[in-house]
Design a protein around this motif. Structure first.
Motif, mmCIF file in Angstrom:
data_model
loop_
_atom_site.group_PDB
_atom_site.id
_atom_site.type_symbol
_atom_site.label_atom_id
_atom_site.label_comp_id
_atom_site.label_asym_id
_atom_site.label_seq_id
_atom_site.Cartn_x
_atom_site.Cartn_y
_atom_site.Cartn_z
ATOM 1 N N ALA A 109 22.594 -26.959 -59.707
ATOM 2 C CA ALA A 109 23.570 -26.866 -60.584
ATOM 3 C C ALA A 109 23.087 -27.084 -61.829
ATOM 4 C CB ALA A 109 25.007 -27.336 -60.214
ATOM 5 N N VAL A 110 22.739 -28.274 -62.007
ATOM 6 C CA VAL A 110 21.975 -28.638 -63.438
ATOM 7 C C VAL A 110 20.798 -27.785 -63.832
ATOM 8 C CG1 VAL A 110 20.740 -30.474 -64.279
ATOM 9 C CG2 VAL A 110 22.620 -31.251 -62.882
ATOM 10 N N GLU A 111 20.101 -27.171 -62.725
ATOM 11 C CA GLU A 111 19.176 -26.439 -63.273
ATOM 12 C C GLU A 111 19.555 -25.006 -63.576
ATOM 13 O OE1 GLU A 111 16.420 -25.855 -59.845
ATOM 14 O OE2 GLU A 111 15.542 -27.797 -60.021
ATOM 15 N N ALA A 112 20.376 -24.887 -62.902
ATOM 16 C CA ALA A 112 21.244 -23.390 -63.350
ATOM 17 C C ALA A 112 21.902 -23.664 -64.658
ATOM 18 C CB ALA A 112 22.286 -22.882 -62.416
ATOM 19 N N ARG A 113 22.689 -24.583 -65.027
ATOM 20 C CA ARG A 113 23.179 -25.022 -66.125
ATOM 21 C C ARG A 113 22.380 -24.818 -67.287
ATOM 22 N NH1 ARG A 113 25.448 -29.965 -67.730
ATOM 23 N NH2 ARG A 113 23.560 -30.776 -67.078
ATOM 24 N N ASP A 114 21.228 -25.654 -66.945
ATOM 25 C CA ASP A 114 20.053 -25.970 -68.418
ATOM 26 C C ASP A 114 19.242 -24.540 -68.559
ATOM 27 O OD1 ASP A 114 20.970 -28.456 -68.284
ATOM 28 O OD2 ASP A 114 19.037 -29.173 -67.306
ATOM 29 N N GLU A 115 18.961 -23.771 -67.483
ATOM 30 C CA GLU A 115 18.465 -22.456 -67.810
ATOM 31 C C GLU A 115 19.106 -21.472 -68.596
ATOM 32 O OE1 GLU A 115 16.808 -21.042 -64.161
ATOM 33 O OE2 GLU A 115 15.824 -22.941 -63.650
ATOM 34 N N VAL A 120 21.241 -18.948 -73.827
ATOM 35 C CA VAL A 120 22.526 -18.307 -74.682
ATOM 36 C C VAL A 120 22.424 -19.190 -76.030
ATOM 37 C CG1 VAL A 120 23.687 -17.533 -72.709
ATOM 38 C CG2 VAL A 120 24.121 -19.613 -73.423
ATOM 39 N N LYS A 121 22.088 -20.285 -76.128
ATOM 40 C CA LYS A 121 22.623 -21.280 -77.150
ATOM 41 C C LYS A 121 22.010 -20.770 -78.630
ATOM 42 C CE LYS A 121 18.647 -24.644 -76.694
ATOM 43 N NZ LYS A 121 18.153 -25.878 -76.268
ATOM 44 N N GLY A 122 20.973 -19.957 -78.441
ATOM 45 C CA GLY A 122 20.423 -19.648 -79.671
ATOM 46 C C GLY A 122 20.938 -18.022 -80.254
ATOM 47 N N ARG A 123 21.760 -17.451 -79.271
ATOM 48 C CA ARG A 123 22.360 -16.267 -79.444
ATOM 49 C C ARG A 123 23.227 -15.980 -80.720
ATOM 50 N NH1 ARG A 123 24.477 -14.034 -73.463
ATOM 51 N NH2 ARG A 123 22.365 -13.934 -72.539
ATOM 52 N N PRO A 124 23.079 -15.086 -81.771
ATOM 53 C CA PRO A 124 24.062 -14.870 -82.606
ATOM 54 C C PRO A 124 25.251 -14.653 -82.197
ATOM 55 C CG PRO A 124 22.177 -13.640 -83.009
ATOM 56 C CD PRO A 124 21.978 -14.118 -81.537
ATOM 57 N N GLY A 125 26.246 -15.572 -82.463
ATOM 58 C CA GLY A 125 27.907 -15.434 -82.091
ATOM 59 C C GLY A 125 28.070 -15.784 -80.860
ATOM 60 N N GLU A 127 29.104 -17.304 -77.446
ATOM 61 C CA GLU A 127 30.772 -18.084 -77.347
ATOM 62 C C GLU A 127 30.696 -18.911 -76.306
ATOM 63 O OE1 GLU A 127 32.805 -14.332 -76.914
ATOM 64 O OE2 GLU A 127 33.425 -14.552 -79.193
ATOM 65 N N TYR A 128 29.463 -19.165 -75.560
ATOM 66 C CA TYR A 128 29.342 -19.940 -74.373
ATOM 67 C C TYR A 128 29.297 -21.539 -74.894
ATOM 68 C CZ TYR A 128 28.329 -16.190 -71.450
ATOM 69 O OH TYR A 128 28.557 -14.715 -70.900
ATOM 70 N N ASN A 129 29.660 -22.562 -73.886
ATOM 71 C CA ASN A 129 29.693 -23.770 -74.154
ATOM 72 C C ASN A 129 28.596 -24.185 -72.964
ATOM 73 O OD1 ASN A 129 32.089 -24.390 -75.925
ATOM 74 N ND2 ASN A 129 33.373 -23.599 -74.289
ATOM 75 N N ARG A 130 27.967 -25.471 -73.544
ATOM 76 C CA ARG A 130 27.139 -25.992 -72.544
ATOM 77 C C ARG A 130 27.974 -26.684 -71.399
ATOM 78 N NH1 ARG A 130 24.657 -30.901 -71.191
ATOM 79 N NH2 ARG A 130 22.481 -30.555 -70.386
ATOM 80 N N ALA A 131 27.902 -26.031 -70.249
ATOM 81 C CA ALA A 131 28.847 -26.360 -68.949
ATOM 82 C C ALA A 131 28.572 -27.758 -68.404
ATOM 83 C CB ALA A 131 28.446 -25.140 -67.981
#
Length: 335
Positions: A109-115, A120-125, A127-131
């Motif tokens: 789960a941690v690996e999936a979350r981090d990957e 997505v964190k650098g995508r323009p706009g 809308e996700y949170n770091r889960a």
């Protein structure tokens, strides 16, 4: 007579507090894990249930976590619900490997979350949170695999100490694996809730936890005990910032949120099933008229949040599409 002492509610954990702020006041939990494994062809009609894939197909577990993250889940729950040391040992797995499998559930789960977050964190706009990753700790009844998590009857020989002994080492191993949260799920009675609370204190677990109950009548715990009595036990613990309901029919949720609001100051968690009923004899799911589709989950998620729920998701027979609908509803996006 002196004034009655007012005890302030315990503060939520910083992690949960930050997530809720970033999520606009309500975080989205993922959906039915076993349901999605079966969608991909996993055969899990087994006492280990979804935990069987920890042995046979860990890559699929990671794939399902990624699907729920893509769907908008702010919290993903590990595949350890039915993963217990006695359960693994009964399959001929050594104690060392059994503990390794529990650790694997968190690591995947941690690996999936981090990957996913790196993607997505650098995508323009974006809308996700770091889960956050919540390590699932199923009830004693889940281990028995006899449906007793929905009856609350474990037998007269099951004492508080026996329940603590059952949960203790699994709790230690999962906590040491480094999840963000601990999720005690489908607890059916006051005794097991007390065991969970006492264990957290005895083991000095600092990871914030939630304790969620099942319900078969929409009024009480499966044991017949009032939820007020069950919550009185949990309200004394600062290690449990959230309480709620999981794997109960969704039509029960509105009333139970209102009741929980009266009986606790803690964050309220709800992740019901779809309303489908498992026919154990025919080995199939039955869809009654009360069954909720994704569109109804979307409508109800808004209502549940307004009533006071702070963490909302789905359980058995809900899917990434359900989580997308809930996420859209809570985050003000059109479906």
């Amino acid at each position: 007579m002196g004034l009655k002492k007012v005890v302030p509610p315990p503060p939520p954990s910083t992690l949960l507090e930050d997530l809720l702020e970033n999520a606009g006041g309500c975080a989205v939990i993922d959906g039915g894990f076993a349901t999605q494994l079966e969608t991909h062809g996993a055969a899990i009609n087994d006492p280990l249930w979804s935990a069987l894939c920890l042995i046979k197909n860990p890559a699929l577990i990671k794939k399902v976590h990624l699907e729920y993250l893509e769907a908008g889940a702010d919290i993903i729950v590990t595949s350890s619900y039915q993963a217990t040391l006695p359960g693994f040992l009964s399959r001929g797995v050594s104690i060392e490997e059994a503990e390794s499998l529990l650790q694997r559930s968190v690591r995947l789960a941690v690996e999936a979350r981090d990957e996913f977050w790196d993607t997505v964190k650098g995508r323009p706009g974006n809308e996700y949170n770091r889960a956050l990753v919540a390590a699932s700790i199923g009830s004693y009844g889940a281990y028995l695999a006899d449906g007793s998590e929905y009856s609350g009857w474990y037998g007269e020989d099951v004492t508080l100490e026996k329940l603590k002994d059952f949960h203790r080492r699994r709790l230690q191993v999962l906590a040491e694996a480094g999840p963000d949260l601990l999720a005690f799920e489908t607890i059916p009675n006051k005794l097991e809730a007390q065991a969970c609370v006492e264990l957290l204190e005895e083991e000095e677990i600092s990871i914030p936890s939630w304790i969620c109950f099942s319900s078969v009548d929409g009024q009480n715990a499966p044991s017949g005990e009032s939820f007020k009595d069950c919550l009185d036990v949990i309200n004394k613990s600062s290690r449990v910032p959230a309480v709620g309901i999981n794997c109960a029919p969704p039509q029960f949720v509105e009333n139970l949120i209102s009741k929980f609001q009266e009986w606790t100051h803690k964050l309220i968690v709800v992740y019901p099933n779809s309303g489908e009923v498992w026919d154990g004899k025919a080995k199939r799911w039955i869809q009654p008229s009360e069954c909720f589709g994704d569109d109804k989950f979307e409508l109800c998620a808004r209502r549940w949040h307004k009533l006071g729920a702070s963490l909302i998701g789905g359980c058995c027979r809900t899917t990434p599409a359900t989580v997308t609908a809930i996420s859209n509803a809570l985050k003000g996006r059109s479906s």
